[in-house]
Write a protein that holds these residues in place. Structure first.
Motif, PDB file in Angstrom:
ATOM      1  N   ALA A 303      -5.037   1.708   4.232  1.00  0.00           N
ATOM      2  CA  ALA A 303      -3.778   2.968   3.745  1.00  0.00           C
ATOM      3  C   ALA A 303      -2.278   1.999   3.767  1.00  0.00           C
ATOM      4  CB  ALA A 303      -3.581   3.920   4.384  1.00  0.00           C
ATOM      5  N   LEU A 304      -2.174   1.181   4.451  1.00  0.00           N
ATOM      6  CA  LEU A 304      -0.822   0.567   4.339  1.00  0.00           C
ATOM      7  C   LEU A 304      -0.789  -0.625   3.115  1.00  0.00           C
ATOM      8  CD1 LEU A 304       1.720  -0.181   5.821  1.00  0.00           C
ATOM      9  CD2 LEU A 304       0.413  -1.864   7.399  1.00  0.00           C
ATOM     10  N   LYS A 305      -2.043  -1.288   3.002  1.00  0.00           N
ATOM     11  CA  LYS A 305      -2.017  -2.067   1.834  1.00  0.00           C
ATOM     12  C   LYS A 305      -1.881  -1.291   0.622  1.00  0.00           C
ATOM     13  CE  LYS A 305      -4.981  -5.681   3.634  1.00  0.00           C
ATOM     14  NZ  LYS A 305      -6.273  -6.293   3.806  1.00  0.00           N
ATOM     15  N   ASN A 306      -2.436  -0.190   0.509  1.00  0.00           N
ATOM     16  CA  ASN A 306      -2.252   0.633  -0.733  1.00  0.00           C
ATOM     17  C   ASN A 306      -0.798   0.989  -0.887  1.00  0.00           C
ATOM     18  OD1 ASN A 306      -5.056   0.260  -1.371  1.00  0.00           O
ATOM     19  ND2 ASN A 306      -5.637   2.211  -0.300  1.00  0.00           N
ATOM     20  N   THR A 307      -0.133   1.265   0.344  1.00  0.00           N
ATOM     21  CA  THR A 307       1.275   1.804  -0.036  1.00  0.00           C
ATOM     22  C   THR A 307       2.117   0.834  -0.287  1.00  0.00           C
ATOM     23  OG1 THR A 307       0.809   3.386   1.622  1.00  0.00           O
ATOM     24  CG2 THR A 307       3.085   3.039   1.519  1.00  0.00           C
ATOM     25  N   VAL A 308       1.759  -0.496   0.229  1.00  0.00           N
ATOM     26  CA  VAL A 308       2.908  -1.611  -0.146  1.00  0.00           C
ATOM     27  C   VAL A 308       2.425  -2.115  -1.404  1.00  0.00           C
ATOM     28  CG1 VAL A 308       3.366  -3.858   0.670  1.00  0.00           C
ATOM     29  CG2 VAL A 308       3.019  -2.233   2.264  1.00  0.00           C
ATOM     30  N   GLN A 309       1.473  -2.782  -1.508  1.00  0.00           N
ATOM     31  CA  GLN A 309       0.948  -3.105  -2.904  1.00  0.00           C
ATOM     32  C   GLN A 309       2.198  -4.007  -3.472  1.00  0.00           C
ATOM     33  OE1 GLN A 309       0.018   0.133  -5.496  1.00  0.00           O
ATOM     34  NE2 GLN A 309      -2.129   0.329  -4.383  1.00  0.00           N
ATOM     35  N   ASP A 310       2.633  -5.197  -2.939  1.00  0.00           N
ATOM     36  CA  ASP A 310       3.577  -6.061  -3.233  1.00  0.00           C
ATOM     37  C   ASP A 310       4.887  -5.357  -3.838  1.00  0.00           C
ATOM     38  OD1 ASP A 310       1.602  -8.209  -2.634  1.00  0.00           O
ATOM     39  OD2 ASP A 310       0.827  -8.088  -4.629  1.00  0.00           O
ATOM     40  N   LYS A 311       4.902  -4.298  -3.228  1.00  0.00           N
ATOM     41  CA  LYS A 311       6.511  -3.862  -3.785  1.00  0.00           C
ATOM     42  C   LYS A 311       7.803  -4.356  -3.158  1.00  0.00           C
ATOM     43  CE  LYS A 311       4.404   0.995  -4.408  1.00  0.00           C
ATOM     44  NZ  LYS A 311       4.348   2.325  -3.894  1.00  0.00           N
ATOM     45  N   ILE A 312       8.775  -4.293  -3.876  1.00  0.00           N
ATOM     46  CA  ILE A 312       9.807  -5.106  -3.295  1.00  0.00           C
ATOM     47  C   ILE A 312      10.460  -4.148  -2.304  1.00  0.00           C
ATOM     48  CG2 ILE A 312      12.243  -5.904  -3.868  1.00  0.00           C
ATOM     49  CD1 ILE A 312      11.151  -6.591  -6.547  1.00  0.00           C
TER      50      ILE A 312
END
Length: 621
Positions: A303-312
């Motif tokens: 869930a954390l990876k899907n939330t972050v997804q290389d966002k700045i």
């Protein structure tokens, strides 16, 4: 000096017995000595009475008898009591262990927390020092790395700056002490979650051990070790039981083997088996908890990876709860590792109490004694009696329970730790009971038996056999904890068991939440308002009714009152009027004003003082 066995006298006996043992090179705990003293007094073979008055010689004999039993290293009974005292003093369940770990951690972190929350820095350099202390707190609180690891400190500093930059220090300083402590804990969890995420992304993780992998290797190893030791002690119990049964069947063999302390040895391995079963149950629970943590940790990380997804940039309300969840799950891994280490240490330390069996009964000796004797395991004994059961119609006033007709059959609180209630007092042997034969309910307690015959004999007079079991426990005091007879020997229960009922082998009665509701008024009200309970009130009403019977109501009319007209008059109401006779006046007296001249002195040696009265006369005021 003579006296009764009062608590003060018992304390004196305990102290002197402990000193005598220490003088002979055996330093024993006060709990062990106290248990042994009370066990000696309880043993009917020693002929002591808790209420009788003892002479000084009797007390000295009692002390010497306690010392002799405490120093008898060839008696398995002493080893069993030592094992019970050790387990009672050191064992803790999951909740107690986690609470103790949290308490110790809070104690270690207290100086750092105090240095952060009680400081009020104003200069920039002072704020930087406090910020570095917050970095140290976050590292120590998480337990992920050492404060001397430079790389770990860099990771913590970077993670902390991403959620709590130094510009926020001014706001942090203005908070109350309680709010500061709470924010420190929140920051530590956020930093821990960020470091775990970075480790998963292979962007850091210095000093972070792979706890899931360590637990996956350690749990099977611990479980395997416990299983091996459990099988070994069960084999010993089966052998001792077979020897004791052969001694009862053959009088010649009984006289030949009566010098061997097989009963004490049997009770010792049965107690060791009970403790190992507790540790094994905790290990199984730990394995299940780790499996649950694995699923939750992977889901939270995904869930954390899907939330972050290389966002700045990401809003804190979206990602912060996920970091906190990761930190809590990792704390769960740390708790399981601590519990597993505790179980391993407990199992290793319990092993020492079983060494006396190899010293007293070697493998060659047991093999020779067991020639021609059938050794049956507990499972085999239960299988032999699976086809037999009690006929309820043979008992009119007793209640029996069976697996197929009883709800929550496995949750019934069986007495004597599941051993046969008949064989303990009659044979002095702990045989496993078979619930399929039938469970007898007597005085709100449940009993199982090893055979149908034993059940029928016990059911004829349960109180008699229960008392026999109590007498057997007085003779072998280690049976008090093994058979869970604490309610009958409350004055002999180990002190930690009285302090905490969750310790020891005392099994709590099953409990469940339940609720019920009834209508306020199901039937229409039937309240009789005229009802009176007071005798004097009834008398008053009776007298009133009696008086009314003698009363008559009369009515008449005269010519003068017939068709009488109405008359009316009118008067003037009084008018409002007022007078005043009071007047205000005042008087004043003059304020006294008196001045003294010449008090400071002058050029002459003597002082001349002049009094000047400037008070105004009364007629001028």
């Amino acid at each position: 000096m003579a006296g009764e066995l009062t608590p003060r006298a018992v304390r004196r006996i305990i102290r002197q017995a402990g000193l005598r043992c220490a003088a002979r090179g055996h330093r024993l705990s006060e709990t062990l000595v106290a248990f042994m003293v009370k066990a000696v007094v309880l043993d009917p073979r020693n002929d002591y009475n808790m209420d009788e008055i003892l002479t000084e010689n009797d007390m000295q004999d009692l002390i010497q008898l306690c010392v002799t039993r405490l120093l008898d290293t060839t008696n398995p009974s002493l080893s069993t009591i030592k094992m019970q005292v050790y387990f009672d003093m050191n064992y803790a369940n999951r909740d107690e262990l986690v609470s103790e770990k949290e308490r110790v951690l809070e104690g270690k972190m207290a100086p750092v927390v105090r240095a952060i929350t009680e400081s009020g820095p104003h200069a920039e350099e002072e704020m930087e020092n406090v910020y570095q202390k917050i970095v140290t707190y976050a590292l120590l609180r998480s337990g992920l790395g050492s404060p001397t690891d430079i790389e770990a400190i860099r990771e913590v500093t970077a993670a902390l700056q991403s959620v709590f930059p130094q510009t926020e220090m001014i706001t942090f300083i203005s908070l109350s002490k309680k709010d500061k402590e709470q924010q420190l804990k929140d920051l530590a969890m956020l930093v821990t979650g960020i470091r775990l995420y970075n480790k998963e992304c292979q962007k850091g993780g210095s000093g972070i051990d792979d706890l899931p992998n360590i637990l996956h290797k350690a749990i099977p190893s611990t479980t395997r070790t416990l299983d091996e030791r459990l099988n070994s002690c069960q084999l010993l119990a089966h052998r001792y039981t077979a020897l004791l049964e052969s001694m009862q069947e053959d009088p010649h063999r009984h006289s030949q083997l009566s010098t061997f302390k097989f009963k004490e040895a049997l009770f010792s391995v049965r107690q060791y088996e009970a403790f190992l079963c507790i540790l094994q149950s905790n290990a199984i629970t730990s394995a299940q908890e780790v499996e649950s943590l694995d699923v939750k940790f992977k889901a939270a990380m995904m869930a954390l990876k899907n939330t972050v997804q290389d966002k700045i940039s990401i809003e804190s309300k979206e990602v912060f709860p996920l970091f906190v969840e990761l930190s809590k799950l990792w704390t769960g891994y740390q708790n399981e590792l601590l519990l597993l280490s505790f179980l391993t240490n407990m199992a290793d330390n319990l092993q020492q109490f079983l060494e006396i069996h190899t010293q007293l009964f070697s493998e060659e000796m047991l093999t020779s004694l067991l020639e021609g004797v059938a050794v049956k395991s507990d499972e085999e004994r239960i299988k032999e009696t699976m086809g037999t059961r009690v006929n309820v119609s043979d008992f009119k006033n007793q209640e029996w329970f069976f697996p197929e007709t009883t709800d929550n059959f496995d949750q019934l609180l069986i007495q004597y730790h599941g051993f046969c209630a008949h064989s303990i007092g009659v044979k002095g042997i702990t045989l496993p009971g078979n619930p399929a034969i039938g469970i007898l309910k007597h005085k709100e307690k449940y009993y199982v038996f090893s055979s149908k015959e034993a059940a029928y004999i016990f059911a004829q007079d349960p109180d008699k056999f229960i008392q026999l079991n109590v007498e057997k426990a007085k003779e072998y005091s280690e049976l008090i904890q093994l058979l869970e007879l604490h309610h009958q020997f409350e004055y002999l229960v180990l002190h930690t068991q009285t302090r905490n009922a969750t310790k020891g082998l005392m099994k709590r009665p099953p409990k469940c939440d339940s609720g019920t509701q009834t209508d306020t008024h199901i039937l229409p009200p039937t309240i009789v308002r005229s009802y009176e309970w007071n005798e004097w009130e009834l008398r008053r009403k009776a007298i009133k009714l009696a008086n009314l019977r003698r009363k008559l109501t009369h009515g008449m009319q005269t010519n003068l009152s017939h068709m009488r007209r109405e008359n009316c008059t009118q008067v003037y109401l009084p008018k409002d009027a007022g007078t005043q006779t009071k007047h205000d006046s005042s008087s004043n007296v003059p304020k006294p004003q008196i001045f003294l001249k010449g008090l400071r002195g002058g050029s002459s040696a003597t002082t001349h003082m002049v009094t000047v009265d400037l008070t105004r006369p009364l007629d001028e005021t």
